[in-house]
Write a protein that holds these residues in place. Structure first.
Motif, short mmCIF file in Angstrom:
data_model
loop_
_atom_site.label_atom_id
_atom_site.label_comp_id
_atom_site.label_asym_id
_atom_site.label_seq_id
_atom_site.Cartn_x
_atom_site.Cartn_y
_atom_site.Cartn_z
N ALA A 68 42.76 38.47 46.54
CA ALA A 68 43.82 38.99 47.42
C ALA A 68 44.37 40.30 46.87
O ALA A 68 44.61 41.25 47.64
CB ALA A 68 44.93 37.96 47.58
N ARG A 69 44.54 40.38 45.55
CA ARG A 69 45.05 41.61 44.95
C ARG A 69 44.06 42.76 45.13
O ARG A 69 44.45 43.89 45.41
CB ARG A 69 45.34 41.39 43.47
N LEU A 70 42.79 42.46 44.96
CA LEU A 70 41.76 43.49 45.14
C LEU A 70 41.73 44.00 46.58
O LEU A 70 41.63 45.20 46.82
CB LEU A 70 40.39 42.93 44.75
N LEU A 71 41.86 43.10 47.53
CA LEU A 71 41.89 43.50 48.94
C LEU A 71 43.14 44.31 49.27
O LEU A 71 43.09 45.27 50.06
CB LEU A 71 41.79 42.27 49.83
N LEU A 72 44.26 43.97 48.67
CA LEU A 72 45.47 44.76 48.88
C LEU A 72 45.34 46.14 48.24
O LEU A 72 45.84 47.14 48.79
CB LEU A 72 46.70 44.03 48.34
N LEU A 156 50.22 48.32 47.39
CA LEU A 156 50.06 48.44 45.94
C LEU A 156 50.97 47.48 45.21
O LEU A 156 50.58 46.86 44.21
CB LEU A 156 50.33 49.89 45.52
N TRP A 157 52.20 47.33 45.69
CA TRP A 157 53.12 46.35 45.11
C TRP A 157 52.51 44.95 45.18
O TRP A 157 52.55 44.20 44.21
CB TRP A 157 54.46 46.40 45.85
N GLY A 158 51.92 44.62 46.31
CA GLY A 158 51.26 43.33 46.45
C GLY A 158 50.08 43.19 45.50
O GLY A 158 49.85 42.13 44.92
N ALA A 159 49.32 44.28 45.35
CA ALA A 159 48.15 44.24 44.47
C ALA A 159 48.55 44.03 43.01
O ALA A 159 47.78 43.49 42.22
CB ALA A 159 47.35 45.53 44.60
#
Length: 170
Positions: A68-72, A156-159
């Motif tokens: 999920a972080r990579l996709l964000l 980016l914050w989500g990532a």
């Protein structure tokens, strides 16, 4: 708010805000009659990528670690690309620099059937250096740049969730 909740929030915003922006662009085109120039059209694909990556990130929460972080992060990169194109377009509109060779104008699609010569008289050419829509002194390209930068920051914050180790958290 847990890391999973923050990831979910970032993914939701990253998925649906670019989709809403695309919806607005298509609404102004097909309902409002504002034909896009070539730079307007170039601004759309990054929003498709960001929305798709946001939806995929939403689906990947709880799945493979870091997916999920990579996709964000991919969504953030797409949104930054879109912001760059939009900033370039806003600069062309403000006459800070010249546009692309294709910015001389695009021809609206000709209607099928009927008299071709009469339809040519109704065809409009859209140039990149003339904003067709302005709100609060900013063109659609400038608003797109601002919104894309803000959405890139959210993505980016989500990532970075789970990697911040207590920094930037409430």
């Amino acid at each position: 708010m847990s890391v999973r909740d923050r990831l979910r929030l970032a993914a939701l915003i990253t998925a649906f805000a670019p989709a809403g922006m695309l919806g607005f662009a298509y609404y102004t085109q097909y309902v409002g009659g504002l034909m896009p120039c070539i730079l307007c059209l170039y601004q759309r694909p990054p929003h498709f990528v960001a929305a798709a990556a946001g939806l995929a990130a939403l689906a990947a929460i709880g799945g493979p670690k870091g997916a999920a972080r990579l996709l964000l992060a991919l969504a953030a990169l797409a949104l930054l690309t879109g912001a760059g194109i939009a900033l370039f377009h806003a600069g062309v509109e403000l006459k800070f620099w010249p546009g692309l060779a294709e910015c001389g104008g695009t021809i609206a699609p000709l209607p099928t059937g009927g008299d071709l010569l009469n339809s040519l008289n109704d065809t409009r050419i859209v140039a990149c250096d003339q904003p067709s829509w302005v709100f609060l002194g900013l063109s659609m390209a400038a608003w797109n740049a601002l919104a894309s930068l803000g959405l890139a920051a959210i993505a980016l914050w989500g990532a970075l969730q789970g990697r911040l180790k207590g920094r930037f958290r409430a």
